[in-house]
Design a protein around this motif. Sequence first.
Motif, PDB file in Angstrom:
ATOM      1  N   ALA A   1       0.839  -1.302  -0.086  1.00  0.00           N
ATOM      2  CA  ALA A   1       0.137   0.008  -0.167  1.00  0.00           C
ATOM      3  C   ALA A   1       0.899   1.509  -0.104  1.00  0.00           C
ATOM      4  O   ALA A   1       0.587   2.270  -0.842  1.00  0.00           O
ATOM      5  N   GLY A   2       2.044   1.211   0.785  1.00  0.00           N
ATOM      6  CA  GLY A   2       2.918   2.327   0.951  1.00  0.00           C
ATOM      7  C   GLY A   2       3.643   2.576  -0.515  1.00  0.00           C
ATOM      8  O   GLY A   2       3.953   3.624  -1.067  1.00  0.00           O
ATOM      9  N   GLU A   3       4.084   1.585  -0.909  1.00  0.00           N
ATOM     10  CA  GLU A   3       4.798   1.403  -2.488  1.00  0.00           C
ATOM     11  C   GLU A   3       3.743   2.028  -3.488  1.00  0.00           C
ATOM     12  O   GLU A   3       4.186   2.775  -4.276  1.00  0.00           O
ATOM     13  N   ASN A   4       2.286   1.906  -3.443  1.00  0.00           N
ATOM     14  CA  ASN A   4       1.809   2.226  -4.553  1.00  0.00           C
ATOM     15  C   ASN A   4       0.949   3.672  -4.016  1.00  0.00           C
ATOM     16  O   ASN A   4      -0.022   4.037  -4.746  1.00  0.00           O
ATOM     17  N   LEU A   5       1.600   4.367  -2.920  1.00  0.00           N
ATOM     18  CA  LEU A   5       1.151   5.530  -2.512  1.00  0.00           C
ATOM     19  C   LEU A   5      -0.494   5.750  -2.327  1.00  0.00           C
ATOM     20  O   LEU A   5      -1.035   6.523  -2.512  1.00  0.00           O
TER      21      LEU A   5
END
Lengths: 640, 158
Positions: free
Chosen positions: A168-172
């Motif tokens: 989720a963090g990677e995909n902003l």
Amino acid sequence: MYGWNGKRLRVDLTTGKITVESIDAKFRKMWLGGRGFNSALLYQEVGPEIDPFDAENRLIFGVGPLTGTFSPSSGRTTITSKSPLQYPCGFGDANMGGHWGPELKYAGYDQLVIQGKAEKPVYLWIDDDRVEIRDAGHIWGKTLSETDAIIKEELKDPDIHIAAIGPAGENLVRFACVINDVSRAAGRTGMGAVMGSKKLKAVAVRGTRPVNLARPKEFFEECAKVREKMKADIMVQMLYDQGTWLLTMPANYEQGWFCWRNFQAGFHPEADKLRGERHRDHYLAHREGCFACSISCGRFSKIPGGKYAGEKTGGPEYETLTAVGPRLGILDIEAVIHNSLLVNEYGMDSCSLGGAIGWAMDCWEKGLLTSADTGGLSLEWGDQETVDKLIKMIVYREGLGNILAEGSYRSALHFNRGFEYTMTVKGNDMSQDDPRGLGFAFGIGFGTGRRGGDHLQGLPCLELTGQFYPGLVEKILGTAEAESRLSPVKKPEMQKYQEEVKAVGDCLTMCTFSHSWSFAVLPEDMARILSACTGVDYTVEDLLKIGGRIATLERAFWNRLLVGRLEDTVPERFTGEPMPVGPNKGTVFPFEELRPLYYKVRGWDEATGFPLDEVLAEYGLDELVEELAPYRRAYLEKMG
Amino acid sequence: MALKTLVVNAGKCTGCRTCEMACSLVHENKCSPQLSRVRVIKWEAQGISVPATCANCTTPYCMLVCPAGAVSVQAETGALIMDESKCIGCRACSTVCPLGQAIYHPEKRVAIKCDLCGGDPACAKFCPSGALEYTTVDQSLMARRRQFYKKVIEGGEH
């Protein structure tokens, strides 16, 4: 030096430059530690022109003088950054337990500042004073537990502590979070999205240095006394026994603030399916303690049978279990545990995830979203299969998930409808706490707090559990009437007091449950422990003043973004729709009556909601008087 | 009266590591896991934690192997006491300890070990969950038996 390390580690991911700066005595005195250190640095270094996903935004991890010591429940970490979730983007911070913070302390730092952006995925390895930026190409895309396992294997040390983001963090995803020790989340305001924007997958730490103490014998005795008090404390005992699950029954059946269907109601007749005893007796695998905690409210759950048989996860805690359960119309305890496993593994804030899906379901019910908008999905309340699917669609930004990943408020902007069902303040989704039942001091915090809709502005439990401590509320506020949740009496004063105590707790990195749910730890205890630890003598007045200074500076951060009185609102549902059912049937939250009173005790200007010049001066923030002046003028123009 | 000892109830450990902080503070006046005689072993992803501490063995390999005669038995508690002034830092005690104990002070460069705090061990005293207890072996086993048969009597799961 005692207590603090007096050091800040700064890592620029654009240039690869790693520096260590000193945190001088003046800064320590003004800002104490943890949240105070972070907020002060964010204010200095991230001006209003910087976008959360700019390289120039900072992602700041902070610990305090008591972190990594025998002081009870004092091993937490604050993460601070400009938040990508709010609207407009503003002050973001989140706080996590676990064991990562003490490890950073043992490595020799009080603060870690990440700036810049890496070109490709990296992770940071802090091994005392050896700091390395390492390739994370092979971990990018991995979940939290996979990431933790791979890095520990790679660094050949199972005892290091790792704070990381998930997909989720990677995909902003704008409400992605940072998690340490696999399941201890710094949940709110999208800190994980900022970390993802910097292409930073994780921060692994090993520290081997001791925390030195100015007066160790006295420190031991003061901590021991407080630990004894906590052991005998009824709230501590209840939290140990049932964890925060203990809230379900009183929240629903006695106090009417159970979050049912995106706050449509504060009561459901079958809420007891999620009662604490049921979780404890059938789903609790282990009790979990954050560092040096004498409460251990943390849970580790395992699903013994059924569709999700064998699944296990840290948590869930009350906010998560309600966010991915009743907020979406789900009361199936196994579905709740399964969903919370997903939010942990993907690394998302459960509150804003529940806010986004809850908003979509509310809009579906009202006919504001149709299958043309949802790509054929039907969004019926309580449909676990759809929720399961949507969580993954949000993480990987597929279809409707790509819109909801922007958060509920930006989803309403996208469709240009349904604003009245975004249960947000300043664009941040409400945690699962309805001020029409929980209490009016809490409500003031929702409307005016630094994060937007969140219960942790002050966690003013004096109005909730204060009555279990005979004489306490009267001693602090001058009247026992304030013990009553839905009484407006002294609630502005209560909120001010509790947000100051909480800010201090967040600097010491002491858990809020120890001093503002349980009241076993009082500010005088904090002062004595802190003085013995650091050798700098603090009074209660000194501490509360630091707390007030922090709250004021965080407010100024918002004011510089031209956010003030007009943006201090709570969702209309709370002020305009009387509670339809349950023990508080008919209650509305009188925000507009309480807000001016709160401004008055806080020392904020009634017209603009900016701190008054004399209040800034009183907190030693004289330079802000001049700095804020043009913003105040601009805000007055904006108001017309 | 039977000697008390440190009993580990692993299933109760919450992994909070209060024991590490109490131990290091009491013995070294500092807070550091590395200076604690007890350490918690954690498997975060499984939610499992176990406090690992010295058993003060009946046949103490650490004492038998010590070439400096630094280890002696304290009669009142049964604790094996490490005399840091005699220790030569050879770490033979750590090498032979089956439990991975007799740890090494990184600055003093001598072995340090659990001394049961003279009969009131701080780790157990401040353990919030009862994972570490200072009691007799018999009493601790009786407590476990009682817990087991209580479940049998009540017909619950066990």
